[in-house]
Design a protein around this motif. Structure first.
Motif: not given
Length: 231
Positions: A131-150
């Motif tokens: 589960r940890i390995e799978a989570r590391q393979a799919t990192p959370l969106p970065s702050e810049s990604d969130n800002r672009l989406a907004q």
């Protein structure tokens, strides 16, 4: 016929022996889905679940240490004996899963856990590492990604974003209103440009001022797309 009956009995016995393991895996997968991206919340559930799979759960505790974090569940009395399994991620030891009996447990002073319980605890440790390995393979969106989406979503003008492979990554509400196509049906595909051009064409036909509006959008869209194509 006897051989077939013997095989059936062996399969039934094997299934009974793994009932606790399969039930534990099912609950863990359900918990993982409910917790989403929060591994901490998932691990809080995990350490409370493991003692419930053992005999005398009221006298059984569990702890999970992942790097600098520690999670504890079950009995909080003084441990008498324990069984430990390393949690490995990509072949590297990242933590330790420990189940232990506390004072008052009927099995105190004997083998800490039955072979079936040890197998289940080892399975949980392996599942945790995966589960940890799978989570590391799919990192959370970065702050810049969130800002672009907004920025894209808040733009009243039909706006979409494509990646280096010309696949759509963002498709705002104005695009949905213009084309009638939901973001979920466009994101990840390469059809955004065609859909938006179709939407502009429909707009030009339906609105009296559609020619000026549509031409402005078309010029801006073309410039942006060509700049991206030759970047």
């Amino acid at each position: 016929m006897n051989n077939a009956a013997d095989v059936c009995r062996e399969l039934q016995q094997a299934l009974r022996e793994r009932t606790a393991e399969l039930a534990c895996l099912y609950v863990l997968e359900q918990a993982a889905a409910a917790c989403g991206d929060s591994l901490d919340s998932l691990f809080e559930i995990l350490v409370k679940l493991v003692p419930l799979t053992c005999s005398s759960p009221e006298h059984t505790g569990c702890s999970l240490r992942i790097n600098e974090k520690k999670f504890s569940g079950g009995s909080r009395n003084e441990p008498v004996n324990s069984f430990e399994v390393a949690v490995t991620v990509k072949g590297r030891k990242d933590g330790l899963l420990q189940a232990f009996h506390t004072s008052g447990h009927p099995a105190s002073g004997t083998e800490p856990f039955t072979p079936e319980e040890q197998h289940l605890i080892s399975m949980v440790a392996s599942w945790t590492g995966n589960r940890i390995e799978a989570r590391q393979a799919t990192p959370l969106p970065s702050e810049s990604d969130n800002r672009l989406a907004q920025i894209v979503q808040s733009n009243p003008i039909a706006t979409f974003v494509i990646d280096a492979r010309h696949r759509t990554t963002h498709w705002n509400r104005a695009c949905e209103n213009l084309t009638g196509v939901k973001a979920a049906d466009v994101i990840g595909t390469g059809t955004a440009l065609v859909l938006l051009l179709l939407g502009i064409f429909i707009l030009v036909i339906r609105r009296p001022d559609g020619w000026g509006y549509g031409l402005t959008m078309l010029l801006g869209l073309s410039a942006g797309y060509l700049a991206h194509w030759f970047a």
